[in-house]
Design an enzyme around this catalytic site. Structure first.
Site, PDB file in Angstrom:
ATOM      1  N   TYR A   1       0.853  -1.194   0.000  1.00 25.38           N
ATOM      2  CA  TYR A   1       0.000   0.000   0.000  1.00 25.38           C
ATOM      3  C   TYR A   1       0.890   1.247   0.000  1.00 25.38           C
ATOM      4  O   TYR A   1       1.875   1.305   0.716  1.00 25.38           O
ATOM      5  CB  TYR A   1      -0.899   0.006   1.235  1.00 25.38           C
ATOM      6  N   GLU A   2       0.489   2.248  -0.778  1.00 26.27           N
ATOM      7  CA  GLU A   2       1.344   3.426  -0.944  1.00 26.27           C
ATOM      8  C   GLU A   2       1.570   4.187   0.354  1.00 26.27           C
ATOM      9  O   GLU A   2       2.510   4.958   0.472  1.00 26.27           O
ATOM     10  CB  GLU A   2       0.782   4.357  -2.021  1.00 26.27           C
ATOM     11  N   SER A   3       0.724   3.940   1.345  1.00 24.89           N
ATOM     12  CA  SER A   3       0.915   4.600   2.637  1.00 24.89           C
ATOM     13  C   SER A   3       2.173   4.117   3.345  1.00 24.89           C
ATOM     14  O   SER A   3       2.570   4.685   4.353  1.00 24.89           O
ATOM     15  CB  SER A   3      -0.297   4.336   3.528  1.00 24.89           C
ATOM     16  N   GLY A   4       2.816   3.064   2.844  1.00 28.83           N
ATOM     17  CA  GLY A   4       4.083   2.637   3.428  1.00 28.83           C
ATOM     18  C   GLY A   4       4.120   1.202   3.902  1.00 28.83           C
ATOM     19  O   GLY A   4       5.142   0.737   4.404  1.00 28.83           O
TER      20      GLY A   4
END
Lengths: 249, 269, 269, 249
Positions: A50-53
């Site tokens: 997920y791009e949130s990390g």
């Protein structure tokens, strides 16, 4: 467990399209539902990014946003957002990028930025690019999932946010994009795949109970139809149970 | 070392009309309380910078604090549109909003360049898209070794960056953990840094996944328990998804929104 | 997922004559045991990459494994010269050593570019120095926004990166902590990655300061307790400063060195 | 506690030169000893930054290398090496950079790369640049500490590893270097400071018992001497005690 909704058909088939993927860069919404379903059914080892990390998130319920706490809590590793985009995505390390779209054209280019609402009205705002342009550029392959309508599947994008196949089969390499681009578009009516020669999206499968004519009518350009249009396998009881349990959680 | 201050003092001291202000937090640790204080103090003409404007900037934009928005994804995550953002861009209400729009990769690297003291960053991005056509902060550079053309994005150096963290000690050293997003870069790129924290502790205990910002890299710290709500602070609170879902109806109508701001921000110090 | 292998198998499989090999670890977590296995297997003609060549590369260079060294600081930290390195550069013993020499900032960013899939990185570096005159991997780029000229350094993408870490689990996920240096970047920049670890555990427990590399980004993991000695692994061992000090005398003389390699590496599997 | 060595004079005066600094980027060896001494005497709040990744290290004994475990264990924060060089050093966030040197010229330029040993002999290797070029370029000010001899203080560097004042007062701004460059060179004989007009190093202080002639003789160029050459204050008992305790630990 008899019967299913068009959205369930779409999600189940989107999950199946992940077969063979080891790692998946997951957009929120429909892509996240499909990727999580794949991890609960055929691919327990699928690594969700997920791009949130979160690298290797294993959420027990469907996250509402890409920043839900459970993504970090269950991840193999949590990294900063710049690191995620530079070291993990940009370097071409992720097998499949899974995207949604507001508008899609016949070369699977995506618009999520703005729509033209006619000469007398201001342009309509969409959320914008987010991670999509570089997910579409850098993953090994791209899957797109969206609901099928002439409003979404358009003859001409009002804005190109993310490149699918540009205007034909040579555009990705001309642009220096790393991955092979969209390999399937899964909708609530069926599945479109780029023609190997022209890269134009072609209807290759319809979902059970859907006709080719229905799909054609829901597409904003003269849709190419494969010589043989297969019918997707109906959702299995296990797939439906997993999907419904996940949504209810 | 960072000054320990009240939120009111810190906002009054660090943020001024016309400033470029970044409030970061990728879904997690969004500094909502600081944004509300900005609205209460009637700050105006701000250039708001944030990868994901989210409900926090919907509130600031609708309240009339912003002149310009620099961003990469402006939605209510998992819910839908940001109605105040759309109303400002589409209809100029409460006044027109200029936008400088990037992708996440571009925005993240603009902060990286800013934090690194470089005027720009190189990214493999934007190719074939229309994004570059609407901004002056994307250009190209050519690799002097391979001849490849890549995108260049201009550094972001906000006047002020505001973030929320779990803890600070009395010297103003700050620790955040969980999804830490782009906060370190946004803070280090800024001229002034304001951190609101869930609590001030005597001594920071190193945490798994903890990011520590030394007090000497921060301008002010304000203790604001719950200061991320309806976002959350891992270890202290959970995301109030219900608030985000309810925001859709609140923000859809100008009058309902204005009443909400009045009742929940202006009349609540 | 990473393959779990013995050190002997992993080196034989992943490292070949003529490869570009980076062994990283900034004083801490230096993969000495893997370097010794490279010597034992008689690998030759390697391009060795490392910010701080340290005693580990002094050994590899003196043993004749290297054709070229890419580095930024080649000393025995706190002790003095690396005599085998100097003898190779100054006198071509055991054979000539080509060097590509940078500053730390340049080397670190060459790995960053490599890990990021970019052909180069931009740094505010090298200005006014003679460093650029002796390497083809420094050039300049001009900022398209400000017109400022900055240094560009070419990406490093080793054929193999070798690092040492404290722990791996059975899926090959690796965790290191303490000073973690440039290891993540060096690993992610490489085509193949070998990690030696102090121990393989059933489950990694997140640690303060822990850096986790997922098993799917690693090629092979080998359990080698003490594999960093005379460097150290925080939580498992302390730096053997005595060894570093004694190395000065061992390495000063070619015959003493050769006998040391024979007795301590070649004849000790 | 009567008497002291030239090295002790050098270290004590180097520590004193840190007065007013809040943060110091510390090279290993003499600079580390001086910076640690300052933290134990006049400046308990001095933030020591080591290129190995330690921000705010508080070692209880003098580290042999910049990677000793105690640096990480006692630090306020530990960061990666790229982050250290990019976010903390390059961005100009550190007040004082403290460097050693193998060769120094009259404009405080530094050579730590290689020395010319004459036409018949191969160039002699020094360790190389390490962090020094960018420490010299990016810190607010630079202090240099080295032993004074004609071998070290040379008329012409064989190689410029790190820029002090280039070839005169305008070079740093012409080169776009951030900080003001070397402000003092502390040796075992005295202290040299750049002339405010010409940027050339000028002898401004000698240590107790050292004559100007001694310094001149130990300098490889015709050394400029300040109109008034002060004598540095002798080490205080507290300074000597702290220095000796630190070295013995």
């Amino acid at each position: 467990m008899t019967g299913w909704t068009p959205d369930e058909l779409m999600t189940v088939n989107a999950a199946r399209a992940l077969a063979g993927a080891r790692t998946c860069f997951v957009g929120i919404g429909l892509p996240s539902a499909a990727a999580n379903l794949a991890r609960r059914t055929a691919q327990p080892e699928l690594v969700l990014v997920y791009e949130s990390g979160a690298l290797g998130a294993k959420p027990s319920r469907l996250p509402l946003s890409i920043g839900d706490g459970e993504l970090a809590d269950t991840a193999d590793a949590v990294v900063s957002v710049p690191e995620m985009f530079n070291y993990w995505l940009q370097a071409g390390r992720i097998d499949v990028g899974f995207l949604g779209a507001a508008q899609l054209d016949r070369y699977a280019n995506i618009n999520t930025t703005a729509v033209d609402r006619g000469p007398d009205r201001p342009e309509g705002r969409l959320p914008g690019a987010g991670g999509a342009p570089e997910i579409a550029a850098s993953c090994g392959a791209v899957l797109i999932v969206l609901r099928h309508s002439t409003r979404n599947m358009v003859d001409r994008l009002d804005f190109v946010t993310s490149v699918g196949h540009g205007s034909g089969p040579r555009d990705r390499s001309r642009l220096g994009l790393l991955g092979k681009g969209p390999v399937a578009v899964i909708t609530d009516l069926g599945i479109l795949r780029p023609d190997p020669g022209t890269a134009e999206l072609t209807l290759t499968e319809v979902h059970p109970g859907v006709t080719v004519e229905q799909v054609r009518a829901a597409t904003g350009w003269p849709l190419k139809i494969a010589g043989t249009v297969a019918v997707t396998g109906p959702p299995t009881p296990a797939e439906l149970a997993a999907l419904r349990a996940m949504k209810a959680a | 070392m960072a000054e320990l201050a009240t939120l009111r003092e810190a906002v009054a001291e660090l943020i001024h009309d016309g400033d470029v202000v970044a409030m970061e937090g990728f879904t997690h640790l969004i500094p909502f309380a600081a944004a509300h204080e900005v609205i209460r103090q009637g700050l105006a003409d701000l250039t708001l910078v944030r990868m994901t404007p989210d409900v926090v900037y919907d509130q600031l934009i609708g309240a009339g604090a912003a002149r310009k928005l620099v961003f990469s994804w402006g939605g209510n995550p998992g819910v839908g549109s940001l109605h105040r953002f759309r109303d400002a861009v589409e209809n100029g209400w409460p006044h027109p909003l200029e936008v400088d729009e990037h992708s996440h990769a571009g925005m993240a690297n603009r902060y990286v360049a800013g934090a690194s003291g470089l005027p720009f960053a190189v990214v493999r991005a934007y190719r074939g898209t229309d994004l570059a056509s609407r901004t002056s902060t994307v250009s190209t550079v050519t690799c002097p070794f391979t001849g490849e053309k890549l995108a260049a994005v201009a550094a972001l150096n906000p006047d002020v960056t505001v973030i929320h963290a779990q803890q600070a000690d009395r010297a103003g050293n700050v620790q955040l953990w969980g999804l830490t997003g782009v906060q370190k870069e946004a803070a280090l790129a800024a001229r002034r840094v304001l951190v609101t924290v869930e609590e001030i502790v005597d001594r920071l205990t190193p945490r798994p996944g903890g990011v520590v910002l030394p007090g000497w890299a921060i301008t002010a710290v304000a203790e604001v328990p719950g200061g991320a709500h309806p976002s959350y602070a891992a270890g202290y609170s959970v995301r109030d998804n219900g608030f985000y879902q309810a925001w859709d109806a609140v923000s859809r109508d100008r009058d309902t929104f204005t009443a909400w701001i009045r009742d929940n921000i202006l009349e609540r110090p």
